[in-house]
Design a protein around this motif. Structure first.
Motif, PDB file in Angstrom:
ATOM      1  N   ARG A 101       0.564  -1.615  -0.084  1.00 56.09           N
ATOM      2  CA  ARG A 101      -0.254   0.242  -0.154  1.00 56.09           C
ATOM      3  C   ARG A 101       0.940   1.533   0.098  1.00 56.09           C
ATOM      4  O   ARG A 101       0.539   1.994  -0.622  1.00 56.09           O
ATOM      5  CB  ARG A 101      -0.755   0.246   1.576  1.00 56.09           C
ATOM      6  CG  ARG A 101      -1.582   1.720   1.535  1.00 56.09           C
ATOM      7  CD  ARG A 101      -2.658   0.858   2.725  1.00 56.09           C
ATOM      8  NE  ARG A 101      -2.985   2.452   2.422  1.00 56.09           N
ATOM      9  CZ  ARG A 101      -4.272   2.675   3.420  1.00 56.09           C
ATOM     10  NH1 ARG A 101      -4.559   1.334   4.223  1.00 56.09           N
ATOM     11  NH2 ARG A 101      -4.547   3.790   3.923  1.00 56.09           N
ATOM     12  N   ASP A 144       9.488 -20.794  11.568  1.00 51.90           N
ATOM     13  CA  ASP A 144       8.598 -21.749  11.613  1.00 51.90           C
ATOM     14  C   ASP A 144       8.526 -21.365  10.093  1.00 51.90           C
ATOM     15  O   ASP A 144       7.619 -20.519   9.548  1.00 51.90           O
ATOM     16  CB  ASP A 144       7.273 -21.302  12.148  1.00 51.90           C
ATOM     17  CG  ASP A 144       6.412 -21.784  11.705  1.00 51.90           C
ATOM     18  OD1 ASP A 144       6.663 -23.118  11.103  1.00 51.90           O
ATOM     19  OD2 ASP A 144       5.217 -22.162  12.279  1.00 51.90           O
ATOM     20  N   LYS A 201       6.609 -23.349   8.394  1.00 54.96           N
ATOM     21  CA  LYS A 201       5.167 -22.905   7.895  1.00 54.96           C
ATOM     22  C   LYS A 201       4.786 -21.984   7.483  1.00 54.96           C
ATOM     23  O   LYS A 201       3.741 -22.069   6.791  1.00 54.96           O
ATOM     24  CB  LYS A 201       4.928 -24.353   8.326  1.00 54.96           C
ATOM     25  CG  LYS A 201       4.431 -25.596   8.614  1.00 54.96           C
ATOM     26  CD  LYS A 201       4.041 -25.979   9.872  1.00 54.96           C
ATOM     27  CE  LYS A 201       3.972 -27.948   9.372  1.00 54.96           C
ATOM     28  NZ  LYS A 201       3.888 -28.486  10.668  1.00 54.96           N
ATOM     29  N   ARG A 202       4.841 -20.917   8.373  1.00 56.03           N
ATOM     30  CA  ARG A 202       4.733 -19.579   7.734  1.00 56.03           C
ATOM     31  C   ARG A 202       5.181 -18.968   6.516  1.00 56.03           C
ATOM     32  O   ARG A 202       5.837 -19.877   6.270  1.00 56.03           O
ATOM     33  CB  ARG A 202       5.645 -18.835   8.821  1.00 56.03           C
ATOM     34  CG  ARG A 202       5.232 -18.873  10.181  1.00 56.03           C
ATOM     35  CD  ARG A 202       5.033 -17.919  11.287  1.00 56.03           C
ATOM     36  NE  ARG A 202       4.568 -18.264  12.041  1.00 56.03           N
ATOM     37  CZ  ARG A 202       5.247 -17.285  13.416  1.00 56.03           C
ATOM     38  NH1 ARG A 202       5.608 -16.209  13.316  1.00 56.03           N
ATOM     39  NH2 ARG A 202       5.044 -18.381  14.522  1.00 56.03           N
ATOM     40  N   ARG A 203       4.697 -18.206   6.191  1.00 53.78           N
ATOM     41  CA  ARG A 203       3.714 -17.872   4.483  1.00 53.78           C
ATOM     42  C   ARG A 203       5.594 -16.937   4.356  1.00 53.78           C
ATOM     43  O   ARG A 203       5.944 -16.158   4.736  1.00 53.78           O
ATOM     44  CB  ARG A 203       2.956 -16.445   4.556  1.00 53.78           C
ATOM     45  CG  ARG A 203       1.645 -17.946   4.356  1.00 53.78           C
ATOM     46  CD  ARG A 203       0.728 -17.230   3.843  1.00 53.78           C
ATOM     47  NE  ARG A 203      -0.623 -17.029   4.094  1.00 53.78           N
ATOM     48  CZ  ARG A 203      -1.352 -15.641   3.510  1.00 53.78           C
ATOM     49  NH1 ARG A 203      -1.689 -14.883   2.341  1.00 53.78           N
ATOM     50  NH2 ARG A 203      -2.395 -15.105   4.543  1.00 53.78           N
ATOM     51  N   ALA A 222      12.087   6.380  26.004  1.00 47.45           N
ATOM     52  CA  ALA A 222      11.392   6.864  27.541  1.00 47.45           C
ATOM     53  C   ALA A 222      11.521   8.433  27.178  1.00 47.45           C
ATOM     54  O   ALA A 222      12.461   8.809  28.443  1.00 47.45           O
ATOM     55  CB  ALA A 222      11.948   6.212  28.478  1.00 47.45           C
ATOM     56  N   LEU A 223      11.968   9.161  26.594  1.00 47.38           N
ATOM     57  CA  LEU A 223      11.585  11.209  26.241  1.00 47.38           C
ATOM     58  C   LEU A 223      11.662  11.491  25.526  1.00 47.38           C
ATOM     59  O   LEU A 223      11.335  12.971  25.003  1.00 47.38           O
ATOM     60  CB  LEU A 223      13.666  10.978  24.827  1.00 47.38           C
ATOM     61  CG  LEU A 223      14.511  10.108  25.040  1.00 47.38           C
ATOM     62  CD1 LEU A 223      15.614   9.912  23.778  1.00 47.38           C
ATOM     63  CD2 LEU A 223      15.213  10.803  26.061  1.00 47.38           C
TER      64      LEU A 223
END
Lengths: 182, 462
Positions: free
Chosen positions: B92, B225, B227-229, B403-404
């Motif tokens: 996008r 993993d 198996k993940r795309r 934390a600034l």
């Protein structure tokens, strides 16, 4: 049993409502537009954070052996972290947010034709889902208290920055002038 | 257990992405071409270019005198006749283009697209030709060839061109060694893992998965993993061996930078002007890091050594007293500073291939001479939103994560002129005023297709 929607004085509200078929794009466009123009929820002084999420469908990863499933309708999830009790907050919301509410929940299944006032409140409460676990970053600090603390922080930083290099007597004098004291 | 990562097909990948061409190429031209002819005619030109594109294959017969690389914007894909359904499979942010995302990126005020160079950010820049050369004479010849070819085909116009050249010592205009800290990538043949990859819990580092930078390969998700795309990529064959490119022209106000450092140093009790400026950057001008050498540069520092970047923040400098929490290099790549063994930062790396442009402001001068100078910032990544925009928006333009509070990256500057930088110490030092040291003068989001993809575009089959 303690209220699962409460953490300190903060309350976590969530409601899930099915979107009327064919209305999804208009709803999405309205929500995206709200972001640009400033959120109406900013008018609700007790809101820490409010959020809308559209859930278009389930995602099943078949490579993991999951069965493919789909939602019959898309869903709108509304969540808000707020100060104090939910009833008076929803009263306020249904009043202040009314013009947007019509564009938002007015596009959901079962919403009263006039999405405002007690009818809208009843609708939202009907579709409320208790929190599984409600985390509030600072459950005991109200929005007002958080804003006051931030303003104080700004003031201290500006002072420290401005007074760098002063000798101790001048620094003390500047401190008293800024923050008061004996 | 992670499976072995497939080797990147270097013959299909364009050059200067995984491995830099190197500092021998000290002249670079970026030419943005607008296609004003029908797609078939543009594709004929594109096909002609293909024979000259430099791939990532190792150079066995020595370094070529010049190199050519090609990338395309979303309007460029359309002008080449790529089907809109295919363009719809690109990310996008790429389709929207950099100028549409100006508010998000902080390109506002003097950096707003309305003030950008003509030809950039308007949809007119279609194809970017990047030409590198070792010698000025070869550079001129290559540029001449490019223009002659374009004139021959017709309907092609250069809407913006930037000629750049390395500065002495590979420094950028503020005077700091730049570009040597890069991510270490598995299978790239250049795994400078120490400091460039992922910090491991028991010490040491491992290189990043290639899919973080080159599409069509396992990334850090798939690596864990299989198996993940694979990461989201444009429709085949366009996605294979491609990468997204960010191109930004960043003007640097060197005189303003010098004046602010000189003036602020009079109040800085912990050190001198050089140290104060090093605190802002996180490195000394030679590149030696503050976290390992907080008091003075390391005389033995060598940016080309693999150990040059072997440092971490979490144990060595959690409170930022050596290298400030908001210093430029710590914000841009926090390594393990955010805890969780670097898990919050290693998905946000990018390969940088920037080049300075414009002549240097004479040493010691505090007055602007009106010369346009700065950095052409170029980076490559699999996801512009996660990598480039993530760093720009979440790390450089805000202070929350570190934390600034409202502090933003000091060097990039504050268009409102109200910002400051907190330099941790006892007591801390507040550096101000934060002026507009850097202005965005234009930019584009591009896609660098692999060789197969380039052929497919040229053949009109994409």
């Amino acid at each position: 049993m303690s209220d699962p929607n409460r953490n300190g004085q903060a309350y976590g509200f969530q409601a899930m409502t099915p979107i009327q078929p064919g209305m999804e794009d208009d709803l999405r466009a309205h929500l995206e537009g709200m972001h640009a123009e400033g959120s109406p929820f900013a008018k609700l002084a007790r809101t820490h954070m409010a959020r809308f999420v559209i859930v278009p469908d389930f995602y099943n990863d078949r490579s993991w052996g999951q069965k493919e499933e789909h939602l019959d309708l898309q869903y709108l999830i509304f969540t808000s972290n707020l100060d104090g009790d939910i009833d008076s907050y929803l009263d306020e919301l249904c009043d202040v947010v009314a013009p947007d509410a019509q564009e938002i929940w007015g596009r959901c299944v079962g919403c009263p034709a006039d999405a405002s006032g007690t009818a809208l409140k009843k609708y939202l409460k009907h579709n409320q889902i208790d929190c599984g676990f409600f985390y509030a970053a600072y459950g005991d600090a109200t929005v007002g208290k958080v804003q006051a603390a931030l303003a104080q922080r700004e003031k201290v930083i500006a002072f420290a920055s401005r007074t760098q290099g002063l000798d101790p007597a001048e620094l003390q004098q500047a401190f008293v002038a800024e923050f008061g004291g004996k | 257990m992670a499976a072995a990562t497939p080797k990147v097909d270097l013959a299909d990948l364009q050059g200067d992405i995984l491995r830099a061409y190197g500092n021998d190429y000290d002249h670079t031209t970026y030419a943005f071409v607008k296609i004003e002819c029908p797609p078939e005619q543009a594709r004929a030109w594109f096909a002609d270019l293909l024979d000259h594109v430099t791939t990532a294959e190792p150079w066995t017969k020595g370094k070529p005198l010049t190199t050519l690389n090609v990338s395309v914007t979303a309007p460029g894909l359309a002008a080449l006749g790529v089907a809109s359904e295919v363009i719809g499979t690109f990310s996008r942010e790429f389709r929207e283009g950099m100028s549409s995302r100006a508010t998000l990126l902080g390109d506002i005020g003097p950096s707003a697209p309305s003030s950008w160079e003509r030809g950039l950010g308007t949809g007119d820049a279609h194809v970017l030709l990047t030409i590198n050369a070792q010698e000025r004479v070869d550079h001129r010849r290559a540029l001449g060839k490019m223009r002659t070819a374009m004139d021959g085909f017709g309907g092609l116009r250069i809407v913006y061109q930037e000629d750049t050249a390395l500065l002495e010592g590979s420094r950028e205009h503020f005077g700091y060694a730049d570009g040597f800290a890069q991510p270490a990538i598995e299978g790239s043949g250049d795994d400078k893992a120490r400091g460039g990859g992922v910090p491991l819990a028991k010490g040491g580092w491992r290189p990043l998965a290639p899919g973080e930078f080159v599409l069509g390969y396992p990334d850090e998700d798939t690596r864990v993993d299989p198996k993940r795309r694979l990461p989201n990529a444009p429709a085949a064959p366009l996605g294979k061996s491609g990468t997204y490119m960010v191109w930004r022209k960043l003007y640097q106000d060197v005189a303003a930078w010098r004046r602010v450092m000189r003036d602020a140093a009079t109040l800085y009790k912990d050190g001198d002007e050089e140290k104060l400026a090093a605190k802002v950057v996180g490195r000394w001008p030679d590149g030696s890091p503050l976290v390992t050498h907080p008091e003075k540069p390391d005389p033995k520092f060598d940016a080309s050594k693999s150990a040059a970047n072997d440092f971490r923040y979490y144990d060595a400098d959690r409170d930022g007293k050596r290298c400030p929490l908001g210093s430029h290099i710590r914000r841009s790549n926090p390594r393990d500073a955010l805890g969780f063994e670097g898990h919050l930062s290693f998905r946000h790396r990018m390969i940088r291939r920037g080049m300075p442009y414009g002549d240097e402001l004479p040493a010691g001068s505090m007055k602007d001479d009106g010369v346009d100078r700065g950095l052409v910032f170029v980076c490559f990544q699999a996801s512009i939103s996660r990598q480039f925009e993530g760093v720009q928006v979440q790390w450089l333009n805000t202070g929350n994560l570190f934390a600034l509070g409202h502090d933003t990256d000091f060097i990039l500057g504050d268009p409102n002129g109200k910002g400051k930088m907190t330099i941790q110490g006892d007591p801390p030092f507040f550096l101000s005023p934060q002026e507009v040291f850097v202005k965005t003068r234009g930019g584009e989001y591009l896609f660098v297709p692999g060789m197969t993809a380039l052929s497919a575009i040229a053949d009109g089959i994409a």
